[in-house]
Design a protein around this motif. Sequence first.
Motif, PDB file in Angstrom:
ATOM      1  N   HIS A 117       0.902  -0.529   0.085  1.00 26.60           N
ATOM      2  CA  HIS A 117       0.190   0.182  -0.216  1.00 26.60           C
ATOM      3  C   HIS A 117       0.897   1.351   0.178  1.00 26.60           C
ATOM      4  O   HIS A 117       1.098   1.956   1.211  1.00 26.60           O
ATOM      5  CB  HIS A 117      -0.939   0.202   1.462  1.00 26.60           C
ATOM      6  N   HIS A 118       1.204   1.488  -1.655  1.00 30.47           N
ATOM      7  CA  HIS A 118       1.736   3.316  -1.659  1.00 30.47           C
ATOM      8  C   HIS A 118       0.748   4.092  -0.876  1.00 30.47           C
ATOM      9  O   HIS A 118       0.393   4.317  -2.627  1.00 30.47           O
ATOM     10  CB  HIS A 118       2.394   3.146  -2.804  1.00 30.47           C
ATOM     11  N   ARG A 119       0.824   4.734  -0.275  1.00 33.82           N
ATOM     12  CA  ARG A 119       0.588   5.966  -0.284  1.00 33.82           C
ATOM     13  C   ARG A 119       0.899   7.079  -1.418  1.00 33.82           C
ATOM     14  O   ARG A 119       1.931   7.581  -1.080  1.00 33.82           O
ATOM     15  CB  ARG A 119      -0.058   6.818   1.307  1.00 33.82           C
ATOM     16  N   ALA A 120      -0.112   8.098  -2.114  1.00 34.44           N
ATOM     17  CA  ALA A 120       0.137   8.824  -2.355  1.00 34.44           C
ATOM     18  C   ALA A 120      -0.219   9.416  -2.812  1.00 34.44           C
ATOM     19  O   ALA A 120      -1.908  10.155  -2.438  1.00 34.44           O
ATOM     20  CB  ALA A 120       0.462   8.436  -4.733  1.00 34.44           C
ATOM     21  N   ARG A 121      -0.421  11.607  -2.842  1.00 31.41           N
ATOM     22  CA  ARG A 121      -1.336  12.534  -2.978  1.00 31.41           C
ATOM     23  C   ARG A 121      -2.426  12.028  -4.622  1.00 31.41           C
ATOM     24  O   ARG A 121      -1.988  11.910  -5.425  1.00 31.41           O
ATOM     25  CB  ARG A 121      -0.074  14.186  -2.887  1.00 31.41           C
ATOM     26  N   LEU A 122      -3.769  12.356  -4.074  1.00 31.89           N
ATOM     27  CA  LEU A 122      -4.264  12.675  -5.168  1.00 31.89           C
ATOM     28  C   LEU A 122      -4.390  14.250  -5.991  1.00 31.89           C
ATOM     29  O   LEU A 122      -3.985  14.883  -5.355  1.00 31.89           O
ATOM     30  CB  LEU A 122      -5.740  12.826  -4.722  1.00 31.89           C
ATOM     31  N   THR A 123      -4.443  14.197  -7.028  1.00 32.24           N
ATOM     32  CA  THR A 123      -4.324  15.251  -7.762  1.00 32.24           C
ATOM     33  C   THR A 123      -5.955  16.081  -7.510  1.00 32.24           C
ATOM     34  O   THR A 123      -6.759  15.741  -6.597  1.00 32.24           O
ATOM     35  CB  THR A 123      -4.667  15.082  -9.474  1.00 32.24           C
ATOM     36  N   GLU A 124      -5.511  17.354  -7.914  1.00 31.46           N
ATOM     37  CA  GLU A 124      -6.864  17.857  -7.410  1.00 31.46           C
ATOM     38  C   GLU A 124      -8.008  17.396  -7.637  1.00 31.46           C
ATOM     39  O   GLU A 124      -9.177  17.616  -6.786  1.00 31.46           O
ATOM     40  CB  GLU A 124      -7.145  19.566  -7.816  1.00 31.46           C
ATOM     41  N   GLY A 125      -8.096  17.251  -9.226  1.00 32.66           N
ATOM     42  CA  GLY A 125      -9.473  16.023  -9.732  1.00 32.66           C
ATOM     43  C   GLY A 125     -10.108  15.343  -9.160  1.00 32.66           C
ATOM     44  O   GLY A 125     -11.508  15.107  -8.579  1.00 32.66           O
ATOM     45  N   GLN A 126      -9.127  14.499  -8.808  1.00 26.00           N
ATOM     46  CA  GLN A 126      -9.007  13.067  -7.798  1.00 26.00           C
ATOM     47  C   GLN A 126      -9.860  13.331  -6.511  1.00 26.00           C
ATOM     48  O   GLN A 126     -10.856  12.464  -6.488  1.00 26.00           O
ATOM     49  CB  GLN A 126      -7.981  12.381  -7.952  1.00 26.00           C
ATOM     50  N   GLN A 127      -9.441  14.432  -6.111  1.00 19.99           N
ATOM     51  CA  GLN A 127     -10.037  14.508  -4.481  1.00 19.99           C
ATOM     52  C   GLN A 127     -10.996  15.184  -4.492  1.00 19.99           C
ATOM     53  O   GLN A 127     -11.619  15.238  -3.488  1.00 19.99           O
ATOM     54  CB  GLN A 127      -8.685  15.620  -4.116  1.00 19.99           C
ATOM     55  N   HIS A 128     -11.153  16.045  -5.441  1.00 19.48           N
ATOM     56  CA  HIS A 128     -13.125  16.883  -6.029  1.00 19.48           C
ATOM     57  C   HIS A 128     -13.565  15.589  -6.040  1.00 19.48           C
ATOM     58  O   HIS A 128     -14.920  15.096  -5.422  1.00 19.48           O
ATOM     59  CB  HIS A 128     -12.691  17.056  -7.045  1.00 19.48           C
ATOM     60  N   ALA A 129     -13.096  14.697  -6.604  1.00 14.85           N
ATOM     61  CA  ALA A 129     -14.061  13.329  -7.147  1.00 14.85           C
ATOM     62  C   ALA A 129     -14.468  12.533  -5.617  1.00 14.85           C
ATOM     63  O   ALA A 129     -15.398  12.183  -5.504  1.00 14.85           O
ATOM     64  CB  ALA A 129     -13.668  12.394  -7.693  1.00 14.85           C
ATOM     65  N   TRP A 130     -13.202  12.139  -5.013  1.00 13.06           N
ATOM     66  CA  TRP A 130     -13.648  11.593  -3.783  1.00 13.06           C
ATOM     67  C   TRP A 130     -14.511  11.954  -2.998  1.00 13.06           C
ATOM     68  O   TRP A 130     -15.109  11.199  -2.316  1.00 13.06           O
ATOM     69  CB  TRP A 130     -11.758  11.379  -3.076  1.00 13.06           C
ATOM     70  N   ASP A 131     -14.489  13.631  -2.694  1.00 14.29           N
ATOM     71  CA  ASP A 131     -14.675  14.405  -2.153  1.00 14.29           C
ATOM     72  C   ASP A 131     -16.348  14.068  -1.594  1.00 14.29           C
ATOM     73  O   ASP A 131     -16.869  13.954  -0.668  1.00 14.29           O
ATOM     74  CB  ASP A 131     -14.508  15.286  -1.281  1.00 14.29           C
ATOM     75  N   ARG A 132     -16.657  14.451  -3.377  1.00 16.38           N
ATOM     76  CA  ARG A 132     -18.201  13.877  -3.734  1.00 16.38           C
ATOM     77  C   ARG A 132     -18.429  12.834  -4.084  1.00 16.38           C
ATOM     78  O   ARG A 132     -20.374  12.680  -3.078  1.00 16.38           O
ATOM     79  CB  ARG A 132     -17.614  15.051  -5.171  1.00 16.38           C
ATOM     80  N   TRP A 133     -18.160  11.685  -4.736  1.00 16.70           N
ATOM     81  CA  TRP A 133     -18.440  10.908  -4.809  1.00 16.70           C
ATOM     82  C   TRP A 133     -18.383   9.282  -3.613  1.00 16.70           C
ATOM     83  O   TRP A 133     -19.017   7.802  -3.899  1.00 16.70           O
ATOM     84  CB  TRP A 133     -18.353  10.159  -6.059  1.00 16.70           C
ATOM     85  N   TRP A 134     -17.136   9.575  -2.935  1.00 20.73           N
ATOM     86  CA  TRP A 134     -16.803   8.239  -2.632  1.00 20.73           C
ATOM     87  C   TRP A 134     -17.828   7.689  -1.836  1.00 20.73           C
ATOM     88  O   TRP A 134     -18.457   6.025  -0.958  1.00 20.73           O
ATOM     89  CB  TRP A 134     -15.369   8.190  -1.538  1.00 20.73           C
ATOM     90  N   PRO A 135     -18.475   8.462  -0.908  1.00 16.51           N
ATOM     91  CA  PRO A 135     -19.857   8.824   0.143  1.00 16.51           C
ATOM     92  C   PRO A 135     -21.128   7.950  -0.923  1.00 16.51           C
ATOM     93  O   PRO A 135     -22.093   6.976   0.114  1.00 16.51           O
ATOM     94  CB  PRO A 135     -20.319   9.819   0.632  1.00 16.51           C
TER      95      PRO A 135
END
Length: 235
Positions: free
Chosen positions: A16-34
């Motif tokens: 499990h390599h932790r890596a920073r999400l791009t701005e677009g990936q982070q936005h998608a995560w915050d909105r759609w992961w739930p």
Amino acid sequence: MSGPATPHREITSFVHHRARLTEGQQHAWDRWWPRYGHEIPALLDGSQPYDPPAWFGRTAPLILEIGSGMGEASAALAAAEPDIDHLAAEVFEPGLGQLLMRIAAADLTNIALLRGDAVALLRARVPEGSLAGLRIWFPDPWPKRRHRKRRLVQPEFVALATSRLAPGATLHLATDWLDYAEQMREVCEAAEGLVNTAGPGQWTPRPGWRPVTKFEERARREGREIHDLVYRREV
């Protein structure tokens, strides 16, 4: 007098390599992961139920992909197979974030994301005979000889995977490492209940419907041949 027993440590096939999400990936995560995402540890400890019919709002054939990477194939196949429900399991957060972006762009409703150890989930929560298919495309090859015990496709795993497939369902493997492909074939040919759809000991011709990812394109450019194997669970 002997000392305390050493706890058994299960060998995992991923790092499990932790890596920073791009701005677009982070936005998608915050909105759609739930909406689309499920944490495997929560499914394992029972704090969240493993319940695909509830997740999708229907009962349909269910395919699990272990190691969805950046989600190119996952999203393309969910779009191409609307009558099938797809589970995409991955530990790499940027890959899951990218897949969420693809899901939102295509307005897909037949795919759910799983973050964590898919093998643990398969063992503990996925009922026997419940999967219409299991896809493992380009798993970590662990090329160094001393690391090969970490490879996912081993006899114990294949027996577990076979038990979770419905009769007639398929286990589809693909890799660009010849020695791993040969290992996959050897293990699956020896597994009880599996039949090579291309014939005993044969490679499966690359299915035209399997999307070509950037990873596969790179492997081809670097001169590595791709090998597919498709096995069917006997009735």
